[in-house]
Design an enzyme around this catalytic site. Structure first.
Site, PDB file in Angstrom:
ATOM      1  N   SER A 170       0.853  -1.240  -0.012  1.00 10.10           N
ATOM      2  CA  SER A 170       0.065   0.066  -0.052  1.00 10.10           C
ATOM      3  C   SER A 170       1.017   1.358   0.162  1.00 10.10           C
ATOM      4  O   SER A 170       2.000   1.390   0.507  1.00 10.10           O
ATOM      5  CB  SER A 170      -0.979   0.081   1.288  1.00 10.10           C
ATOM      6  OG  SER A 170       0.097   0.420   2.344  1.00 10.10           O
ATOM      7  N   ASP A 171       0.271   2.258  -0.455  1.00 10.29           N
ATOM      8  CA  ASP A 171       1.026   3.730  -0.240  1.00 10.29           C
ATOM      9  C   ASP A 171       0.933   3.809   1.318  1.00 10.29           C
ATOM     10  O   ASP A 171      -0.231   3.322   1.816  1.00 10.29           O
ATOM     11  CB  ASP A 171       0.461   4.817  -1.058  1.00 10.29           C
ATOM     12  CG  ASP A 171       1.304   5.984  -1.218  1.00 10.29           C
ATOM     13  OD1 ASP A 171       2.267   5.990  -0.277  1.00 10.29           O
ATOM     14  OD2 ASP A 171       1.379   6.709  -1.841  1.00 10.29           O
ATOM     15  N   CYS A 172       1.696   4.799   1.976  1.00  9.61           N
ATOM     16  CA  CYS A 172       1.709   4.769   3.447  1.00  9.61           C
ATOM     17  C   CYS A 172       0.317   5.314   3.993  1.00  9.61           C
ATOM     18  O   CYS A 172      -0.129   6.104   3.554  1.00  9.61           O
ATOM     19  CB  CYS A 172       2.968   5.326   3.733  1.00  9.61           C
ATOM     20  SG  CYS A 172       4.315   4.350   3.390  1.00  9.61           S
ATOM     21  N   SER A 213      -2.429   3.647   3.631  1.00  9.32           N
ATOM     22  CA  SER A 213      -3.777   3.784   2.503  1.00  9.32           C
ATOM     23  C   SER A 213      -5.049   3.138   3.103  1.00  9.32           C
ATOM     24  O   SER A 213      -5.934   3.459   2.909  1.00  9.32           O
ATOM     25  CB  SER A 213      -3.544   2.912   1.388  1.00  9.32           C
ATOM     26  OG  SER A 213      -2.538   3.502   0.409  1.00  9.32           O
TER      27      SER A 213
END
Ligand code: NAG
Ligand code: NAG
Ligand code: NAG
Ligand code: NAG
Ligand code: NAG
Ligand code: NAG
Length: 796
Positions: free
Chosen positions: A307-309, A311
């Site tokens: 995931s993007d941080c 998310s």
């Protein structure tokens, strides 16, 4: 990666943990997990642990490891901070490191201190892309991964790097263009594959035909991000955390997803990151079709999806998607195929989600399996002896610093050169006025994902424009504005005075991260504040020739400078990295003949009034007055077009070989498909065939002779486009299908041979998102129409 205050706090917390991790869990004598001596010291019997048995495949070993864990132990390995399993002798691991254009201290996995304070900082990707040199992209990747291995050996870095950024730069206003390889999906994908291979490939195992790609060793693990349709950061209050990208299947296949497909299939990347935004209503990280079906099944990823941080938190708190609670959210993302959570939601909520029956423990196991196979491929379990000798002497080497300079020189684009005023001749006792807000740039040249000033670490050294020009003359420096915002004109007079008496004037202007950045999209594409006044007044007063150098990622409307006869030459230098200032001076004084090309269309200022940044649409839309985006769909006037760039010499092209007919015989299983044509076009009896139905193994030759007709050695970028048969509604104007940078000595010629796969070269994406090969007269266009050649494609 996020930069909201909430998320910054989070970075600090993780950083604090990280120090614990390196001090306690990874002592300096730590070598690799399955070290028999280590297990002996820990009092554990390594023979009883099949995951340490080198005779077994990584997949079998990873499965064995996962099988031994309790559910609690499993979920504690699912965040970027993986806590390890002390009972089995497996230590903590921090997954999050960054290496966008050199090692970075953004992300807790890599850090600098007094024992190791520097790393090489290459130009930002947007400038390196402008070189259009595939082997340069690969070479930088190799140099970065060598420094990464060195830092890893010194206990200062992990081996998993969440780079590169390969979102297509769809609109000049987007704040993160600096990180990207520009607006053309094919170039972006080619950059991705080459940089990723440079980072990841272990010599001798590069081949995509390596028998088992799940056991292919990795030098470091790269990650292509952010998947997908992610290119709105913060525009008029619309933020990526709540943005719902409305995008057609056609645009996804043709534009937004294509670089990711190339990154996975051509680069064999070991990770993909899903983005913060929603895609047609569904958060990218909870999108089963995008993650499991497209990346994992259709493209066959060998690696993990992260995931993007934060998310998951963004999904709950910002998107407020379906009003899901924490357990439901993590069960959706796990089932969709998001294996690792940059953040704490998996660690905190997956155990309960499994107990509540919202997600099966089998889904957790599958994700862990992907993660541990990657760690094994990196040698974290068995060691990777060929890199053991790398250490501090392999960081900031002369060769790496020189490569950073080379990348800047190769990328710099010459946009204007009236009467061949450049290169400037070096004269004795020459006085150079070096003015403008970037005249003494340092931090600005390295852009973002470099060295966050809140943490330790910096480039090996800086060569500002001021340093660079000082090697060619006596420099009279005055900034003219206190910052790029240039909100008042108080300092313009000094710059004007310096130019009045100098033998030559170099104005280094442009923008920086205060104007275009992560979390900050632009509202206009003009130079900020009083910069235009500064430039015009200095040019007006200058005694000698005037050279304007622009630093920016996205294009800037500098029509005023293009048409001002007192501004004799213009260069675009992107954000050229730590060696950038020397590179600019070397180009201005002709030590290097520029060959870079713009990787973006430079639009006129009114472009931004015609279409909102939040419209993802690529094609023009008359009903809304939308003009179309990128050179593939925009045919209005530009300041400078995509692929533009001059040289100090002159190149001529000659077509040496190309087919004029490509007849294709269809079998009874290959069916004709219809395409929409404009009224008045004669429709072929068989308009197109689905590419999936064709075998598509045929290539045609396109050989071009490039002659250097001037009297200076130089580099030429040969750009080959294809234009579909005229009359097909809704297709692109043209698309780049091949490119090659070549060095040609003065007076000499070089033959550039291309082998073009017919489907890749001439295929188009129809309105349903199917790629089809149309029949009819295709046109091959080389460069700025120096060669225009038609090829008749027929079906029988
Ligand atoms: C590392 O070295 C220290 C001190 O020399 C020793 O006490 C420790 O057991 C070693 N650890 C491992 C995992 O070898
Ligand atoms: C491309 O980059 C490579 C690697 O840095 C370099 O050796 C080569 O000279 C460059 N090619 C051209 C044509 O500039
Ligand atoms: C969901 O997770 C967040 C972050 O850990 C926490 O603050 C919140 O209380 C959780 N909500 C529930 C209902 O447990
Ligand atoms: C140029 O910038 C550097 C680094 O920011 C600074 O140390 C130096 O004093 C500046 N030079 C001048 C002449 O202002
Ligand atoms: C340098 O520029 C200043 C104005 O900023 C001017 O007064 C001075 O004469 C210039 N020096 C030289 C050596 O040209
Ligand atoms: C094409 O011609 C048809 C029938 O003559 C007409 O209905 C249609 O509107 C025309 N389409 C365009 C794009 O001009």
């Amino acid at each position: 990666m996020a930069k909201t205050p909430r998320l910054v706090l989070y970075i600090y917390l993780t950083f604090a943990f990280c120090v614990i991790y390196t001090d306690a869990a990874t002592p300096s004598n730590f070598t690799y997990v399955c070290d028999p001596a280590r297990y002996a010291q820990l009092g554990l019997d390594i023979k009883s642990l099949p995951f340490c048995d080198k005779k077994l495949s990584y997949e079998v070993r990873a499965r064995d490891f996962v099988r031994q864990l309790t559910l609690y132990e499993k979920v504690r390995q699912l965040g970027n901070r993986a806590y390890g399993v002390p009972r089995l002798g497996v230590p903590e691991y921090q997954w999050w490191s960054e290496a966008l254009h050199g090692l970075s201290n953004v992300g807790p996995g890599t850090f600098f201190d007094n024992s190791i304070p520097h790393a090489t900082s290459y130009p930002t990707p947007i400038l390196t892309t402008a070189s259009f040199n595939k082997s340069l992209w690969n070479t930088i990747g190799k140099a970065v991964s060598t420094e990464a291995r060195a830092l890893h050996n010194l206990g200062h870095a992990g081996l998993t790097f969440w780079s590169p950024t390969i979102n297509v730069a769809r609109d000049p206003r987007w704040g993160r263009i600096i990180e990207t390889p520009g607006e053309d999906p094919f170039v972006v994908g080619t950059y991705a594959a080459n940089y990723v291979r440079g980072l990841q490939d272990v010599e001798g195992t590069e081949s995509n035909t390596y028998d088992d790609l799940n056991s292919r060793p990795l030098k470091v693990s790269a990650c292509c991000k952010h998947f997908t349709a992610y290119d709105v950061d913060n525009w008029k209050g619309i933020e990526r955390y709540s943005f719902d990208a409305r995008v057609t299947e056609q645009d996804l296949v043709e534009t937004f997803n294509r670089p990711f497909q190339m990154c996975v299939q051509d680069g064999d990347v070991s990770s993909v990151m899903c983005s913060y935004n929603r895609v047609n209503g569904i958060p990218a990280c909870a999108n089963h079709k995008l993650l499991k079906e497209t990346i994992r099944q259709d493209w066959n990823l060998h690696g993990y999806i992260v995931s993007d941080c934060d998310s998951v938190e963004v999904m709950i708190k910002d998107h407020k998607w379906l009003n899901v609670d924490n357990e439901t959210a993590v069960s959706y993302t796990l089932q969709a195929g998001m294996d690792l959570d940059c953040g704490g939601y998996y660690t905190d909520y997956v155990e309960n989600a499994v107990k509540l029956g919202k997600v099966g423990e089998g889904d957790v196991d599958k994700s862990l399996q992907y993660l541990y196979v990657v760690l094994m491929r990196l040698g974290i379990f068995d060691g990777q002896p060929q890199y053991n000798s790398l250490g501090i002497n392999d960081v900031c080497t002369r060769a790496h610093i020189e490569l950073a300079g080379e990348a800047a020189r190769e990328g710099i684009v010459l946009l204007k050169n009236d009467n061949g005023v450049l290169p400037l001749a070096t004269k004795k006792n020459e006085i150079l006025a070096v003015v403008g807000p970037h005249a003494n740039a340092s931090d600005a040249m390295i852009g973002n994902y470099a060295f966050d000033p809140r943490n330790k670490g910096s480039p090996c050294r800086y060569r500002s424009p001021l340093n660079g020009f000082s090697s060619y003359g006596s420099v009279n420096y005055t900034a003219g504005c206190s910052s790029v915002k240039c909100s008042d004109g108080n300092m313009i007079g000094e710059a004007v005075d310096a130019a009045r008496t100098a033998d030559a004037t170099i104005i280094v202007a442009g923008i920086d991260l205060s104007i275009e950045a992560e979390g900050l999209d632009r509202l206009d594409i003009l130079l900020p504040g009083k910069q235009t006044d500064l430039i015009n007044q200095v040019a007006d007063a200058a005694k000698g020739p005037v050279v304007l150098v622009i630093m920016s990622a996205g294009g800037v409307d500098i029509s005023f400078a293009k048409s001002n006869p007192k501004i004799h030459a213009i260069l675009w230098a992107g954000y050229p990295g730590a060696e950038g200032g020397q590179a600019i001076a070397d180009v201005v004084f002709g030590k290097y003949n520029p060959g870079g090309r713009l990787p973006l269309t430079w639009y006129q200022a009114d472009y931004v009034d015609k279409i909102p940044l939040t419209s993802l649409q690529l094609r023009p839309d008359d009903s809304k007055g939308y003009p179309g985006r990128t050179y593939k769909f925009f045919d209005g006037p530009t300041v400078f077009p995509y692929g533009y760039g001059l040289s100090y010499t002159k190149f001529n092209y000659a077509l040496k070989a190309a087919p004029s007919k490509l007849p294709t015989k269809l079998s009874k299983f290959q069916h004709c498909r219809d395409l929409p044509y404009k009224n008045g076009t004669i429709k072929p009896s068989c308009p197109a065939v689905l590419i999936d139905d064709l075998r598509c193994n045929k290539k045609f030759k396109l050989n071009i002779e490039v002659k250097n007709a001037g009297n200076r050695d130089g580099d030429e970028v040969v750009l080959v486009y294809s234009q579909p048969p005229l009359g097909i509604i809704g297709t692109h104007i043209k698309q780049l299908i091949k490119f090659q940078r070549v060095s040609v000595a003065a007076g000499k010629s070089k033959l550039v041979d291309f082998a073009i796969n017919i489907c890749q070269g001439l295929g188009i994406v129809d309105s349903n998102g199917n790629t089809v090969l149309p029949s009819g007269s295709h046109t091959i266009i080389v460069g700025n129409r120096q060669i225009v050649h038609s090829i008749q494609l027929t079906y029988r």
